[in-house]
Design a protein around this motif. Sequence first.
Motif, PDB file in Angstrom:
ATOM      1  N   TYR A 202       0.763  -1.261  -0.060  1.00  0.00           N
ATOM      2  CA  TYR A 202       0.085  -0.053   0.139  1.00  0.00           C
ATOM      3  C   TYR A 202       0.802   1.369   0.040  1.00  0.00           C
ATOM      4  CZ  TYR A 202      -3.060   3.440   1.903  1.00  0.00           C
ATOM      5  OH  TYR A 202      -3.896   4.758   2.390  1.00  0.00           O
ATOM      6  N   THR A 203       1.906   1.354   0.825  1.00  0.00           N
ATOM      7  CA  THR A 203       2.724   2.434   1.011  1.00  0.00           C
ATOM      8  C   THR A 203       3.465   2.860  -0.338  1.00  0.00           C
ATOM      9  OG1 THR A 203       4.268   1.149   2.093  1.00  0.00           O
ATOM     10  CG2 THR A 203       2.761   2.660   3.388  1.00  0.00           C
ATOM     11  N   THR A 204       3.887   1.529  -0.989  1.00  0.00           N
ATOM     12  CA  THR A 204       4.641   1.667  -2.276  1.00  0.00           C
ATOM     13  C   THR A 204       3.749   2.324  -3.366  1.00  0.00           C
ATOM     14  OG1 THR A 204       5.843  -0.451  -1.739  1.00  0.00           O
ATOM     15  CG2 THR A 204       5.430   0.316  -4.059  1.00  0.00           C
ATOM     16  N   CYS A 205       2.179   2.043  -3.191  1.00  0.00           N
ATOM     17  CA  CYS A 205       1.484   2.802  -4.195  1.00  0.00           C
ATOM     18  C   CYS A 205       1.087   4.164  -3.978  1.00  0.00           C
ATOM     19  CB  CYS A 205       0.017   1.918  -4.141  1.00  0.00           C
ATOM     20  SG  CYS A 205       0.072   0.190  -4.813  1.00  0.00           S
ATOM     21  N   VAL A 206       1.184   4.333  -2.397  1.00  0.00           N
ATOM     22  CA  VAL A 206       0.960   5.808  -2.130  1.00  0.00           C
ATOM     23  C   VAL A 206       2.276   6.536  -2.851  1.00  0.00           C
ATOM     24  CG1 VAL A 206       1.014   7.525  -0.399  1.00  0.00           C
ATOM     25  CG2 VAL A 206      -0.171   5.250  -0.025  1.00  0.00           C
ATOM     26  N   SER A 207       3.331   6.157  -2.553  1.00  0.00           N
ATOM     27  CA  SER A 207       4.567   6.778  -3.153  1.00  0.00           C
ATOM     28  C   SER A 207       4.473   7.107  -4.500  1.00  0.00           C
ATOM     29  CB  SER A 207       5.847   6.139  -2.666  1.00  0.00           C
ATOM     30  OG  SER A 207       6.193   6.042  -1.459  1.00  0.00           O
ATOM     31  N   ALA A 208       4.159   6.169  -5.339  1.00  0.00           N
ATOM     32  CA  ALA A 208       4.048   6.002  -6.989  1.00  0.00           C
ATOM     33  C   ALA A 208       2.896   6.947  -7.294  1.00  0.00           C
ATOM     34  CB  ALA A 208       3.568   4.665  -7.342  1.00  0.00           C
ATOM     35  N   ILE A 209       1.852   7.233  -6.675  1.00  0.00           N
ATOM     36  CA  ILE A 209       0.692   8.053  -6.874  1.00  0.00           C
ATOM     37  C   ILE A 209       0.848   9.288  -6.651  1.00  0.00           C
ATOM     38  CG2 ILE A 209      -1.576   8.799  -6.413  1.00  0.00           C
ATOM     39  CD1 ILE A 209      -2.091   5.550  -5.699  1.00  0.00           C
ATOM     40  N   ARG A 210       1.927   9.465  -5.523  1.00  0.00           N
ATOM     41  CA  ARG A 210       1.998  10.947  -5.281  1.00  0.00           C
ATOM     42  C   ARG A 210       3.120  11.593  -6.191  1.00  0.00           C
ATOM     43  NH1 ARG A 210      -0.485  14.678  -2.342  1.00  0.00           N
ATOM     44  NH2 ARG A 210       1.123  16.328  -1.588  1.00  0.00           N
ATOM     45  N   GLU A 223     -14.783   3.226  -2.240  1.00  0.00           N
ATOM     46  CA  GLU A 223     -15.418   4.699  -2.180  1.00  0.00           C
ATOM     47  C   GLU A 223     -14.295   5.605  -1.426  1.00  0.00           C
ATOM     48  OE1 GLU A 223     -18.038   5.503  -3.384  1.00  0.00           O
ATOM     49  OE2 GLU A 223     -19.048   3.699  -4.022  1.00  0.00           O
ATOM     50  N   PRO A 224     -14.243   6.758  -1.911  1.00  0.00           N
ATOM     51  CA  PRO A 224     -13.582   7.874  -1.277  1.00  0.00           C
ATOM     52  C   PRO A 224     -14.350   7.985   0.238  1.00  0.00           C
ATOM     53  CG  PRO A 224     -14.203   8.526  -3.403  1.00  0.00           C
ATOM     54  CD  PRO A 224     -14.900   7.285  -3.150  1.00  0.00           C
ATOM     55  N   GLY A 225     -13.408   8.275   1.193  1.00  0.00           N
ATOM     56  CA  GLY A 225     -13.787   8.417   2.638  1.00  0.00           C
ATOM     57  C   GLY A 225     -12.634   9.131   3.452  1.00  0.00           C
ATOM     58  N   GLU A 226     -13.019   9.353   4.543  1.00  0.00           N
ATOM     59  CA  GLU A 226     -12.127  10.125   5.581  1.00  0.00           C
ATOM     60  C   GLU A 226     -10.941   9.020   5.748  1.00  0.00           C
ATOM     61  OE1 GLU A 226     -12.396  13.210   6.481  1.00  0.00           O
ATOM     62  OE2 GLU A 226     -14.472  13.257   5.553  1.00  0.00           O
ATOM     63  N   ARG A 227      -9.654   9.651   5.682  1.00  0.00           N
ATOM     64  CA  ARG A 227      -8.335   9.281   6.281  1.00  0.00           C
ATOM     65  C   ARG A 227      -8.118   8.173   5.287  1.00  0.00           C
ATOM     66  NH1 ARG A 227      -9.847   8.196  12.321  1.00  0.00           N
ATOM     67  NH2 ARG A 227      -7.631   7.283  12.340  1.00  0.00           N
ATOM     68  N   ARG A 228      -8.402   7.937   4.114  1.00  0.00           N
ATOM     69  CA  ARG A 228      -7.958   6.706   3.383  1.00  0.00           C
ATOM     70  C   ARG A 228      -7.544   7.316   2.148  1.00  0.00           C
ATOM     71  NH1 ARG A 228     -11.720   1.727   3.017  1.00  0.00           N
ATOM     72  NH2 ARG A 228     -13.029   3.215   1.776  1.00  0.00           N
ATOM     73  N   PHE A 229      -6.478   6.910   1.503  1.00  0.00           N
ATOM     74  CA  PHE A 229      -6.126   7.091   0.056  1.00  0.00           C
ATOM     75  C   PHE A 229      -6.832   6.183  -0.802  1.00  0.00           C
ATOM     76  CE2 PHE A 229      -2.008   8.941   2.203  1.00  0.00           C
ATOM     77  CZ  PHE A 229      -2.690  10.284   2.070  1.00  0.00           C
ATOM     78  N   THR A 230      -7.843   6.103  -1.263  1.00  0.00           N
ATOM     79  CA  THR A 230      -8.651   4.884  -1.648  1.00  0.00           C
ATOM     80  C   THR A 230      -8.230   4.630  -3.110  1.00  0.00           C
ATOM     81  OG1 THR A 230     -10.265   6.556  -2.595  1.00  0.00           O
ATOM     82  CG2 THR A 230     -10.826   5.509  -0.581  1.00  0.00           C
ATOM     83  N   LEU A 231      -7.521   5.565  -3.830  1.00  0.00           N
ATOM     84  CA  LEU A 231      -6.735   5.154  -5.209  1.00  0.00           C
ATOM     85  C   LEU A 231      -5.727   3.959  -4.832  1.00  0.00           C
ATOM     86  CD1 LEU A 231      -6.805   5.429  -8.087  1.00  0.00           C
ATOM     87  CD2 LEU A 231      -5.274   7.383  -7.925  1.00  0.00           C
ATOM     88  N   SER A 232      -4.922   4.416  -3.584  1.00  0.00           N
ATOM     89  CA  SER A 232      -3.821   3.714  -3.525  1.00  0.00           C
ATOM     90  C   SER A 232      -4.082   2.334  -2.937  1.00  0.00           C
ATOM     91  CB  SER A 232      -3.030   3.948  -2.161  1.00  0.00           C
ATOM     92  OG  SER A 232      -2.575   5.459  -2.572  1.00  0.00           O
ATOM     93  N   LEU A 233      -5.476   2.174  -2.412  1.00  0.00           N
ATOM     94  CA  LEU A 233      -6.061   1.031  -2.167  1.00  0.00           C
ATOM     95  C   LEU A 233      -6.351   0.048  -3.653  1.00  0.00           C
ATOM     96  CD1 LEU A 233      -8.534   1.879   1.088  1.00  0.00           C
ATOM     97  CD2 LEU A 233      -6.532   0.473   0.993  1.00  0.00           C
TER      98      LEU A 233
END
Length: 330
Positions: A202-210, A223-233
């Motif tokens: 998940y954190t690897t995907c967070v870094s790539a998207i950023r 679904e987009p929500g609070e405190r979640r990077f849903t595209l990373s999920l």
Amino acid sequence: MPKPNHHVFADGTLSRNEGTLRIDTLDGETEYLPVESIDSLYLHGQIDFNTRALGLLNDHGVPAHVFGWKDYYKGSYLPKRGQVSGNTVVEQVRAYDDDRRLAIAQRIIRASIHNMRSNLRYYDGRRGEFGDAISDLAAAKEQVTSIETINELRAVEGNARKAYYRCFDRILRDPFELTKRQYNPPTNEANAIVSFLNGMTYTTCVSAIRKTALDPTVGFVHEPGERRFTLSLDIADIFKPVLADRLVFRLVNRQQITADDFESELDGCLLTESGRMTVLEEFEKLLDETVAHPRLERNVSYKTLVRTDVLSLKKHILTGEEYHATERWW
């Protein structure tokens, strides 16, 4: 060649020393880290840091992923975007809100199921007979294209994942057994190592998207929500079978990880510090491994595969070019 990640396990402080990160541990050791030489910083210990250190990370576009008690992922400090595009964000939201959402979600789920099935095909005949599950996943992948709602799509993916996880007990060497997928906290050794590596994926995907102008909070399956990077999920679902599960099988079956690398606390089971270090060392090696990419016509690392997936999604959103969700071919 992508830059390496850097992991800090010790407790201490993170500060800025001119143009370099300085890490002072409670054991009295000091490490100087050239920030321009790393891709992402992982803080596994209890680390104090100030705005000057964050400013240096921000200047070089380096995200810091923070882990808490027993390496539970707590969150990420994300630097300012290297690429800023209001048009990209607007188009991403429009894609979420029109018929493109279902099409993108279908690509993501098809790739996820394909990669789960690829793992079972590899171990079929090696660690057991998985013909029925392989057929079930093939049928689920084909079913995805005819589904008309996101909720139905998630249900198909959930059923496919359950069929996939039921095979883990036969793939894994004794005494490891998944029984069923459980987390928060993990209830046994297999669940603990799967959860830990899912978090790293998940954190690897967070870094790539950023590194793109895409917004990590606007996903298509989740679904987009609070405190979640849903595209990373979303992107992590594609790569969990490739980066997390295959490494779990390898580490356990080669006995690089044993039951002695886990400890049970508060009704949960977690990797020990030495166990986490072993797993992370192998995870970083895996990210650096390369495969021949048929579309790009060159060798790329696993870390680059994640980034090319995200870039393909961005191009699809902006130009309509086909989205190539990564399906294992090697």
